[in-house]
Design a protein around this motif. Structure first.
Motif, mmCIF file in Angstrom:
data_model
loop_
_atom_site.group_PDB
_atom_site.id
_atom_site.type_symbol
_atom_site.label_atom_id
_atom_site.label_comp_id
_atom_site.label_asym_id
_atom_site.label_seq_id
_atom_site.Cartn_x
_atom_site.Cartn_y
_atom_site.Cartn_z
ATOM 1 N N ASN A 175 49.993 84.981 97.933
ATOM 2 C CA ASN A 175 50.400 85.789 96.787
ATOM 3 C C ASN A 175 51.906 85.718 96.540
ATOM 4 O O ASN A 175 52.418 86.379 95.658
ATOM 5 N N GLU A 176 52.624 84.932 97.327
ATOM 6 C CA GLU A 176 54.075 84.808 97.223
ATOM 7 C C GLU A 176 54.466 83.963 96.012
ATOM 8 O O GLU A 176 53.673 83.182 95.487
ATOM 9 N N ASP A 177 55.725 84.083 95.575
ATOM 10 C CA ASP A 177 56.214 83.353 94.396
ATOM 11 C C ASP A 177 56.186 81.837 94.564
ATOM 12 O O ASP A 177 55.891 81.110 93.639
ATOM 13 N N GLU A 178 56.532 81.349 95.722
ATOM 14 C CA GLU A 178 56.616 79.901 95.950
ATOM 15 C C GLU A 178 55.395 79.386 96.710
ATOM 16 O O GLU A 178 55.502 78.533 97.574
ATOM 17 N N ALA A 179 54.227 79.844 96.366
ATOM 18 C CA ALA A 179 53.007 79.456 97.059
ATOM 19 C C ALA A 179 52.542 78.070 96.618
ATOM 20 O O ALA A 179 52.882 77.594 95.540
ATOM 21 N N GLU A 180 51.754 77.452 97.470
ATOM 22 C CA GLU A 180 51.187 76.154 97.150
ATOM 23 C C GLU A 180 49.925 76.356 96.308
ATOM 24 O O GLU A 180 49.096 77.204 96.604
ATOM 25 N N CYS A 181 49.795 75.564 95.246
ATOM 26 C CA CYS A 181 48.638 75.666 94.348
ATOM 27 C C CYS A 181 47.720 74.466 94.535
ATOM 28 O O CYS A 181 48.166 73.378 94.890
ATOM 29 N N PHE A 182 46.456 74.699 94.246
ATOM 30 C CA PHE A 182 45.449 73.653 94.300
ATOM 31 C C PHE A 182 44.558 73.782 93.066
ATOM 32 O O PHE A 182 44.374 74.870 92.533
ATOM 33 N N ILE A 183 44.006 72.663 92.644
ATOM 34 C CA ILE A 183 43.041 72.684 91.558
ATOM 35 C C ILE A 183 41.696 72.266 92.141
ATOM 36 O O ILE A 183 41.592 71.234 92.815
ATOM 37 N N LEU A 184 40.693 73.092 91.881
ATOM 38 C CA LEU A 184 39.354 72.853 92.397
ATOM 39 C C LEU A 184 38.406 72.598 91.233
ATOM 40 O O LEU A 184 38.535 73.206 90.168
ATOM 41 N N GLU A 185 37.440 71.718 91.444
ATOM 42 C CA GLU A 185 36.424 71.424 90.436
ATOM 43 C C GLU A 185 35.069 71.896 90.942
ATOM 44 O O GLU A 185 34.705 71.662 92.100
ATOM 45 N N ASP A 186 34.321 72.543 90.070
ATOM 46 C CA ASP A 186 32.968 72.986 90.397
ATOM 47 C C ASP A 186 32.058 71.759 90.338
ATOM 48 O O ASP A 186 31.873 71.163 89.287
ATOM 49 N N VAL A 187 31.497 71.376 91.475
ATOM 50 C CA VAL A 187 30.628 70.200 91.557
ATOM 51 C C VAL A 187 29.191 70.594 91.875
ATOM 52 O O VAL A 187 28.377 69.736 92.231
ATOM 53 N N SER A 188 28.864 71.877 91.734
ATOM 54 C CA SER A 188 27.514 72.334 92.058
ATOM 55 C C SER A 188 26.515 71.822 91.027
ATOM 56 O O SER A 188 26.852 71.539 89.879
ATOM 57 N N LYS A 189 25.291 71.717 91.456
ATOM 58 C CA LYS A 189 24.194 71.288 90.590
ATOM 59 C C LYS A 189 23.834 72.422 89.641
ATOM 60 O O LYS A 189 24.080 73.589 89.917
#
Length: 85
Positions: free
Chosen positions: A37-51
């Motif tokens: 929750n910090e200002d300089e946090a690492e971000c990730f992008i996730l894709e929904d691959v569920s059926k």
């Protein structure tokens, strides 16, 4: 939007992320998440691959550089006060 979600890794480890935003592009759902929750946090992008018939969502990290760059620009537009590097 800032909700917590918990993922379970292949080895059963729980990983907690904070959801910053989500979007749907060309029928695919994507989440912008952070590990803190910090200002300089690492971000990730996730894709929904569920059926389509799956009862639980299955997400994978987006790793393709061109896709990451395009999605980063979209998420930056959705979130006025966020810079994704």
């Amino acid at each position: 939007m800032e909700e917590k979600i918990i993922f379970h890794s292949d080895n059963g480890e729980e990983i907690e992320f904070f959801v910053l935003e989500q979007t749907k592009i060309n029928g695919n759902n994507y989440l912008l998440v952070t590990d803190s929750n910090e200002d300089e946090a690492e971000c990730f992008i996730l894709e929904d691959v569920s059926k389509d018939d799956s009862q639980e969502a299955v997400y994978e990290f987006v790793e393709d550089n061109a896709t990451l760059e395009a999605l980063s620009k979209i998420f930056e537009e959705l979130l006025d006060d966020v810079d994704i590097v």
